[in-house]
Write an enzyme that holds these catalytic residues in place. Structure first.
Site, PDB file in Angstrom:
ATOM      1  N   ASN A 114     121.341 -26.002  67.771  1.00 38.54           N
ATOM      2  CA  ASN A 114     121.185 -25.346  69.381  1.00 38.54           C
ATOM      3  C   ASN A 114     119.901 -25.096  69.407  1.00 38.54           C
ATOM      4  O   ASN A 114     118.895 -25.501  68.506  1.00 38.54           O
ATOM      5  CB  ASN A 114     122.036 -24.331  69.762  1.00 38.54           C
ATOM      6  CG  ASN A 114     121.823 -23.240  68.458  1.00 38.54           C
ATOM      7  OD1 ASN A 114     120.564 -22.556  68.514  1.00 38.54           O
ATOM      8  ND2 ASN A 114     122.697 -22.676  67.861  1.00 38.54           N
ATOM      9  N   PRO A 144     133.735 -19.815  61.134  1.00 40.80           N
ATOM     10  CA  PRO A 144     134.050 -18.435  60.907  1.00 40.80           C
ATOM     11  C   PRO A 144     133.125 -17.640  61.926  1.00 40.80           C
ATOM     12  O   PRO A 144     131.994 -17.884  62.307  1.00 40.80           O
ATOM     13  CB  PRO A 144     133.459 -18.162  59.519  1.00 40.80           C
ATOM     14  CG  PRO A 144     132.663 -19.258  58.983  1.00 40.80           C
ATOM     15  CD  PRO A 144     133.056 -20.365  59.834  1.00 40.80           C
TER      16      PRO A 144
END
Length: 411
Positions: free
Chosen positions: A217, A312
């Protein structure tokens, strides 16, 4: 008594149309009982008259580098010694470029170079000038030395729309007030974090697709690194778990470099039990490829389908596994910022969350930011747009306040 009472504020005005807003800023400073002097460049005098600023500040306006009426003709030295803080509003691209290289070709730039006072800069320029690589390089250098206030986005005098508008006078006034408040409390803040280990995550994660490609990102890590550096200056032992960035680890900070979300979780889990405060500023990828290719994937057909699985949740996992750890999350959202942040705060059982708008030129890879802080007790604190370095201290100020409150409730 206001925090600005009897503070010596030198307002510098450079030559941009936003100079008309500075009249209101001077009025706000005077209303707060500050001592205000104004220094104007020749360009600024074309947009607003020195007489206007003299009437508002109650002092003669300074425009010339060599003033024969000043003490020994060295007016710039008098101003440099007098100021507790220098606020340049507006700061044009030209003036900012001069400040970067230390030019002293007019009274304003000379005073800045000759003064030990803190410098706060409120940029104002056309959106394309702000976006230009040369300006952005100058912004990066100035942000490492001084506090940048804005700019804001919106419609500009030239008709363009985008980043480059000077912050509104009230926002600049509040930032200057926060600056003095933070400085006056720094010693107390240092004492509050002394003896604490603060665990911080920063930057993006990279999730491999094959040996060549990965998912990631736009996070630069600047906010997390600024918080780590501020926490260290406030007396904490800091452990910074960082995804891939172009930033150097700040001095006297333990830095653990990771790539993937799983690696970040492993590093955080190893340090969480030794920490008292956890600030999760990293932008962790939500998903990863279910099966990573061992060889570079070749182009086949007009489309490609990738099967992803969930990573996770580092923040939720750490918070639930360490109920005594004061946990602060970040929520970077493109829309419905407060609503989504509140949901994340409750869902992940956090003590506090820092929410900010991203996208459209905001948030990621910028040197300034504006945030809202929400707590598990229902508090909502808005912090004005300022440099990420200053914002880091402002955020930690709030963290310290509510951490102390949390500890008192447990005792």
């Amino acid at each position: 008594m206001n925090i600005l009472t009897n503070k010596n504020i030198l307002v510098g005005i450079s030559g941009g149309i936003a100079a008309y807003k500075t009249a209101e800023l001077v009025r706000l400073f005077k209303k707060a009982e500050a001592n205000v002097r104004v220094c104007m460049t020749a360009g600024a005098c074309e947009f607003i008259t020195p007489l206007t600023m003299q009437a508002l500040s109650g002092n003669i306006v300074h425009t010339g580098l060599l003033d024969p009426e000043a003490e020994a003709g060295m007016g710039h030295i008098e101003l440099a010694r007098w100021a507790d803080v220098i606020v340049i509003a507006p700061a044009t691209a030209n003036t900012m470029a001069k400040l970067v290289v230390g030019m002293a070709d007019n009274l304003l730039t000379t005073v800045v170079l000759a003064s030990k006072a803190d410098l706060l800069i409120a940029p104002a320029m056309n959106q394309q000038m702000w976006a230009h690589p040369a300006t952005q390089e100058n912004v990066s250098k100035l942000a490492s030395r001084h506090s940048l206030l804005g700019p804001a986005a919106g419609e500009q005098a030239c008709g363009d729309v985008g980043y480059g508008r000077m912050l509104e006078p009230q926002a600049i006034f509040e930032a200057v007030t926060t600056h003095f408040t933070s400085n006056s409390e720094n010693k107390q803040l240092d004492q509050k974090l002394a003896g604490h280990q603060v665990l911080i995550t920063a930057g993006p994660t990279r999730e491999p697709l094959d040996p060549v490609r990965y998912l990631t990102n736009r996070s630069s890590g600047k906010m997390g690194y600024a918080i780590a550096e501020a926490a260290q200056k406030m007396g904490a032992d800091v452990v910074l778990v960082s995804g891939p960035t172009n930033l150097d680890c700040p001095d006297q900070i333990s830095c653990i470099r990771v790539e993937t979300a799983e690696e970040m979780l492993k590093a955080v889990s190893a340090e969480a039990s030794k920490s008292t405060i956890f600030i999760s500023a990293a932008a962790v990828a939500d998903y990863r490829l279910k099966e990573v290719a061992t060889k570079k994937m070749k182009k086949q057909g007009s489309s490609l389908h990738l099967e992803l699985e969930q990573n996770p949740d580092i923040l939720a996992t750490t918070s639930k596994a360490n109920p005594d750890l004061f946990t602060v999350g970040f929520a970077a959202e493109t829309n419905d910022v407060i609503e989504y942040a509140m949901g994340k705060l409750k869902r992940k059982q956090l003590n506090m969350i820092v929410a900010n708008q991203v996208g459209g030129g905001k948030g990621f890879d910028k040197d300034s930011n504006q945030v809202d802080i929400l707590t598990d007790g229902g508090d909502h604190i808005s912090l004005p747009e300022t440099s990420k370095q200053q914002l880091a201290f402002d955020i930690l100020d709030v963290v310290c306040q509510f951490y102390s409150k949390d500890q008192s409730n447990k005792s």
